[in-house]
Design an enzyme around this catalytic site. Structure first.
Site, mmCIF file in Angstrom:
data_model
loop_
_atom_site.group_PDB
_atom_site.id
_atom_site.type_symbol
_atom_site.label_atom_id
_atom_site.label_comp_id
_atom_site.label_asym_id
_atom_site.label_seq_id
_atom_site.Cartn_x
_atom_site.Cartn_y
_atom_site.Cartn_z
ATOM 1 N N TYR A 187 0.840 -1.200 0.000
ATOM 2 C CA TYR A 187 0.000 0.000 0.000
ATOM 3 C C TYR A 187 0.878 1.254 0.000
ATOM 4 C CZ TYR A 187 -3.394 3.460 1.680
ATOM 5 O OH TYR A 187 -4.182 4.567 1.823
ATOM 6 N N LYS A 231 1.143 4.063 -2.979
ATOM 7 C CA LYS A 231 0.801 5.464 -2.735
ATOM 8 C C LYS A 231 1.992 6.378 -3.003
ATOM 9 C CE LYS A 231 -3.488 4.815 -1.782
ATOM 10 N NZ LYS A 231 -4.523 5.330 -2.686
#
Length: 190
Positions: free
Chosen positions: A95, A99
């Protein structure tokens, strides 16, 4: 958004219904179960990157030609403070990597498409009260610890992110591209 064919179909449907695309908000995301790196499966890693990074690539890739044809547009990427800095005990490496990737893609796309009058900007938030975060950080007893992590003394509300998005979508930001706007209650400055 992870299936390129489905993305193409979606965009054709939008164009057929509305005639153009002026604004794209890349807001799809998923947060996997918290696992330390050596316990993440390759499948979990790939799925997280596909939703949080590759999906945004697919949609942006197919929207750009329509924006070029229309003489411009604006793209707003939703990233996270987890793309700006590492958090102890967060255990969401895929994640965070996705990002962070979206942050640098924002800058790349902003440079590459400025000549086409396409503005590309990014919003990095911390914990916002959404369905996804409710089960992770906003249930008892976690909520008080989560609030304490935010110097402004509260978690984000969807309206906080909506207002930042409206700025990037409006003519108020006509001279802004490649910007990374941190809307996180102060978490990233700690």
């Amino acid at each position: 958004i992870t299936k390129e064919f489905e993305v193409q179909k979606l965009i054709k449907t939008v164009i057929k219904k509305f005639g153009c695309i002026d604004i794209l908000v890349n807001n799809a995301g998923t947060l996997p179960k918290s696992k330390i790196l050596h316990k993440i499966s390759g499948k979990e890693w790939s799925e997280t990157l596909n939703v949080n990074l590759t999906g945004q690539f697919h949609i942006t890739k197919y929207v750009i030609p329509y924006m070029q044809k229309n003489g411009g547009g604006t793209i707003i990427n939703m990233s996270s403070d987890a793309g700006l800095k590492a958090f102890e005990n967060f255990y969401a490496d895929a994640y965070s990597a996705a990002k962070a990737g979206l942050i640098i893609l924002t800058k790349c796309w902003a440079l590459n498409y400025a000549k086409d009058k396409i503005r590309v900007n990014c919003i990095c938030s911390a914990v916002v009260d959404t369905d996804m975060t409710k089960s992770l950080w906003l249930s008892q007893p976690n909520i008080q610890n989560t609030i304490k992590q935010h110097p402004l003394g509260r978690i984000g509300k969807p309206i906080d992110i909506a207002r930042a998005s409206l700025y990037f979508a409006s003519d108020d930001s006509l001279w802004t591209t490649g910007a990374i706007l941190v809307v996180d209650g102060g978490v990233s400055v700690k």
